[in-house]
Design a protein around this motif. Sequence first.
Motif, PDB file in Angstrom:
ATOM      1  N   THR A 157       7.951  57.006 -21.986  1.00  0.00           N
ATOM      2  CA  THR A 157       7.017  55.961 -21.569  1.00  0.00           C
ATOM      3  C   THR A 157       6.083  55.623 -22.728  1.00  0.00           C
ATOM      4  O   THR A 157       5.833  56.450 -23.607  1.00  0.00           O
ATOM      5  N   HIS A 158       5.541  54.411 -22.702  1.00  0.00           N
ATOM      6  CA  HIS A 158       4.583  54.021 -23.739  1.00  0.00           C
ATOM      7  C   HIS A 158       3.248  54.741 -23.553  1.00  0.00           C
ATOM      8  O   HIS A 158       2.467  54.852 -24.501  1.00  0.00           O
ATOM      9  N   THR A 174       3.569  57.582 -25.671  1.00  0.00           N
ATOM     10  CA  THR A 174       3.405  57.160 -27.066  1.00  0.00           C
ATOM     11  C   THR A 174       1.929  57.078 -27.436  1.00  0.00           C
ATOM     12  O   THR A 174       1.502  57.564 -28.496  1.00  0.00           O
ATOM     13  N   ILE A 191      12.526  55.541 -26.150  1.00  0.00           N
ATOM     14  CA  ILE A 191      11.111  55.791 -26.437  1.00  0.00           C
ATOM     15  C   ILE A 191      10.894  57.262 -26.778  1.00  0.00           C
ATOM     16  O   ILE A 191      10.172  57.603 -27.726  1.00  0.00           O
TER      17      ILE A 191
END
Length: 605
Positions: free
Chosen positions: A187-188, A191, A85
Amino acid sequence: MANNTLSLLQKGLSLGLLVFSIVLVSALIFQEQQTTLSKHAPHPIVAYIILWMALLWLSMVEGSQASMVGLPPVDQDLYKDTHPITRKICAWGHAGDNLDRYLMGRQFMVLVLVFVINLCGAPVIDGDDNDNNDDDDDDDSNVLGLPSTLVDAFLTSGLAMILMTAMIGQLTTQVTASHCMLDYLNTHFATLTVATALAIEASGLLHVSYLIQQLVAKCAGQMIESNEEASITSTTLRWRIFFWSKVTMSCGLLVFAVVVTLAAIWDGQTTLWAGVPKIVAVVMFFLLMAIVGMLEGMQIAFFAVSKLTDEERNSNRWARWCCDLLFQDQARGLPGFMIGRQLCVVACFFVMARVTTIKPDNADNVLGMGNAAERFFETGLLGAFITTILASIAWQLIASAFPLAFLGNPLTYILLRVCLLVEATGIASGSWVLATVHKKLAGYRRDELYIGTAEERAAEGHEDRELHTTEVGHLTGGAYPANHDLPTPQNDRKRHPVDYTQRRKVILTRIARLRDQVKNAPTPEQRETLELHLKIEVRNLKSWNDKEEFFMPTTAPTVQETEEEPTETAPSPSVCLEQPFETSNNNNNKSDKDDEETSPAFEDV
């Protein structure tokens, strides 16, 4: 032993003050319902949830900044398998000039979140609200039955909100992310945060900053480096019209926001403390913007001057005194300034929020506008917008071009002293404890365990690269420093033993290549751009000569090639902004190793 004991006492006291502040703010929201949002929300729990969501997102915004600015020098192939990620975020977040775009949008996010936190947790002072209900007779001095003096010291002054925001929303994650950049960004949630910042910049809301950027670079007589290759879309008339339309829109919105805010301040329609005279309120507005701007610009200026020689840094007595505070005793003053600066900036943000946020339930709407516009003004977004541009980004851009002017300013020395004094109290030292707990709970590990040290990466053929050879017009110098060491002269010489002869050889090769390209340039516009790149290389060569003379005075030779410099005028601001330097970038792609060896060996953040 005495220092360790004092440090433990400071951390314990700091954590105790933080817990007490959380309890007071929670009681203010639930028991008294004396915050702006808790008074007008269907239930106080709404204000409480939004408060903690804003703090959580602010912590991600601040932590991801350290990672985003610290990772560009590192080869992405080293962590593409362990942190997929993070690799994806950096692939598009560091592409071209996206890092500067992200930092611009991120700055607006920080201001918006701080203003939201202020709406949720800051107390409504007598006179802030026009409701005449009997419940309003009990102000925040009755919170938990504590003495009004104690409550005023934490709530009315804003100290409780400052501690919560600085320690939970900023310093803790900055400290963690500065050493665990890869894990923190993987981590999203990160994002979403980076994507939101880039979307804010793409909207054009802050595009007036690009106009300021070009004006600053023009005044400094320097060009703005671009990491993007020229493309058909960036040189077409349609693209230029679209870009400058967004700049015009942003300028119009900024003027509108300033007019509305000043009208509201003059008419007493903001959440500023009751009894403040109109003229004093207006002076506070401009004075706060100047102070915040100085604090924002000082960090960039201090990081920039850390790369200069002692002679340049000591250009006048104020500059010399600032350098003595920053760089003496192994440069301990620089991290102390950064912590104290963070607390001072947050405090100013909260005061700015009070000064600029439109008060709910005013008898008359601001400038006679409709109710829908009035409700929008009450969110505080106008104040956040003004502060982002006029009190933050603009000053950072100015400091990137004129660091010595900042250093030689008497106000810089005074603010530096104030920041160091605030840090010396240890009031925010509990952040280090929270950072340690956060790191343990999240399972974060130091970056060296994944990608090795800079020396180990270089030995394996993955040498770190420089993002820019000059910081003029860039915002990267304003980030919390990652890569574990502050950019001080001592750290630079320790981490980067320099082969001056090899550096000079590579730069001379590039100068010769650029001179050939200038002769063969197909258009006058490209010739002007190449000549400016040639100027940078000549300055780069002179800079390395000066460094060798300063650090190795008995062996520094004189290089005659530095005398020849192009005399043509620089391109217009629109050319600098809209046409990245294709030939120079193609040159970079042909010899990445040369680029890395040519760039000054400093880790900015």
